[in-house]
Design a protein around this motif. Structure first.
Motif, PDB file in Angstrom:
ATOM      1  N   THR A 131      65.333  62.857  25.467  1.00 16.06           N
ATOM      2  CA  THR A 131      64.562  61.594  25.447  1.00 16.06           C
ATOM      3  C   THR A 131      64.823  60.695  26.467  1.00 16.06           C
ATOM      4  N   GLY A 133      64.579  57.160  27.738  1.00 20.68           N
ATOM      5  CA  GLY A 133      64.663  55.702  27.297  1.00 20.68           C
ATOM      6  C   GLY A 133      65.293  54.907  28.432  1.00 20.68           C
ATOM      7  N   ASP A 168      63.646  56.281  31.695  1.00 21.99           N
ATOM      8  CA  ASP A 168      62.869  55.386  31.734  1.00 21.99           C
ATOM      9  C   ASP A 168      62.907  53.919  32.337  1.00 21.99           C
ATOM     10  N   GLY A 205      61.160  60.441  23.391  1.00 26.45           N
ATOM     11  CA  GLY A 205      61.588  58.877  24.097  1.00 26.45           C
ATOM     12  C   GLY A 205      60.073  58.107  23.848  1.00 26.45           C
ATOM     13  N   GLY A 206      60.363  56.929  24.748  1.00 22.94           N
ATOM     14  CA  GLY A 206      59.098  56.200  24.628  1.00 22.94           C
ATOM     15  C   GLY A 206      58.035  56.647  25.859  1.00 22.94           C
ATOM     16  N   LYS A 209      54.776  58.657  24.579  1.00 18.09           N
ATOM     17  CA  LYS A 209      53.406  57.981  24.052  1.00 18.09           C
ATOM     18  C   LYS A 209      52.149  58.199  25.035  1.00 18.09           C
ATOM     19  N   GLN A 231      57.169  61.390  18.489  1.00 20.06           N
ATOM     20  CA  GLN A 231      57.195  60.286  19.563  1.00 20.06           C
ATOM     21  C   GLN A 231      58.500  59.297  18.906  1.00 20.06           C
ATOM     22  N   ASN A 232      58.279  58.061  18.865  1.00 20.88           N
ATOM     23  CA  ASN A 232      59.644  56.943  18.537  1.00 20.88           C
ATOM     24  C   ASN A 232      59.652  57.416  17.210  1.00 20.88           C
TER      25      ASN A 232
END
Length: 285
Positions: A131, A133, A168, A205-206, A209, A231-232
């Motif tokens: 993930t 983020g 990210d 994680g973000g 998307k 996704q989230n």
């Protein structure tokens, strides 16, 4: 139908929603509250209690935490207040909410959800979910069985911690475009390939998307890669699964299919032969 509240504590937001643990579907719209500055236990406890009160469900509640969790205690605190270290967070949240709390590492929760309802459903062998983020979380599975608390975002790579270089947040901090960021991620994933030889990477994680921004830039040696499907929502779903007991038996009633059946696009390894063929086609064109 068994509906259980799942709460996902993240670096920027704390999200919750009731989950039908038989299907992995949210039964109400999720509610998100910004993570308190510094993420001190008392401040986070108040947000979790607010979410529990908002949904008004009695019974077990699953809660994720961005760090190592063992027997209800939080043992690390990379992106939150150091007061979490060696804290009985299970008791903290149970007292604050009046509910039976089940705590799990955030990436492990997301991985459980993807392994049962998402991109990893029905996939045998070694699956590694990451993930991306605020940091980099990891969930490692072999034949559907979770190896908890791997925390592979804290591996050292190029004299620095991987998540400080390839998360990210690092992309935003260093003002990288997606191709530049993907080059860092490729280096990190190739290192994990050498260590674990996963059959499949799932990227959550973000960034999950918007796979069109980065997926084609990822270069792997032998593993396949697919973006997370949930996704989230994955952390919320996995937290509820933990509270329902699925973490103890992750293969129970697992659906068949996986990425191919779901229609998710995979990134196949780019071998020298494939690269040569691609160059040859380009010359002919």
């Amino acid at each position: 139908m068994s509906v259980i509240l799942g709460i996902d504590i993240g670096g920027s937001g704390i999200k919750g929603a009731p989950v039908d643990t038989a299907t992995g579907q949210l039964t109400e719209e999720r509610r998100r509250i910004p993570t308190p500055e510094g993420a001190h236990p008392d401040a986070v406890k108040a947000v979790v209690a607010e979410l529990v009160a908002h949904f008004g469900l009695d019974g077990s509640v699953g809660v994720t935490f961005p760090g190592v969790v063992q027997h209800g205690r939080t043992l690390s605190a990379a992106n939150v207040d150091k007061a979490w270290i060696d804290l009985d967070a299970d008791a903290l949240f149970s007292t604050a909410t009046g509910q039976d709390i089940h705590l799990i590492n955030d990436a492990d929760a997301a991985g459980l959800a993807e392994a049962r309802f998402g991109a990893g459903a029905g996939v045998a062998g070694t699956v590694l979910m990451l993930t991306f983020g605020t940091g980099i979380g990891s969930a490692l599975f072999h034949n559907g069985v979770l190896v908890p608390n791997t925390e592979l975002g804290h591996l050292w790579l190029r004299d620095k911690e991987a998540e400080g270089w390839a998360s990210d947040r690092a992309r935003e901090r260093d003002d990288l475009n997606w191709k530049q960021w993907s080059k860092r991620v490729s280096t990190y994933l190739q290192h994990l390939e050498a260590l674990f030889s996963p059959d499949l990477f799932i990227i959550g994680g973000g960034v999950s998307k918007k796979p069109d921004k980065w997926q084609d830039h990822i270069k792997l040696t032998r593993s396949e890669l697919v973006p997370a499907r949930l996704q989230n929502e994955a952390g919320i779903v996995g937290a509820a699964m933990m509270a329902a007991g699925y973490a103890l038996s992750p293969n129970a009633a697992a659906p068949t299919g996986g990425p191919a059946a779901s229609g998710a696009a995979r990134v196949a390894p780019k071998t020298p032969a494939k690269k040569a063929a691609k160059k040859g086609s380009a010359r002919k064109a």
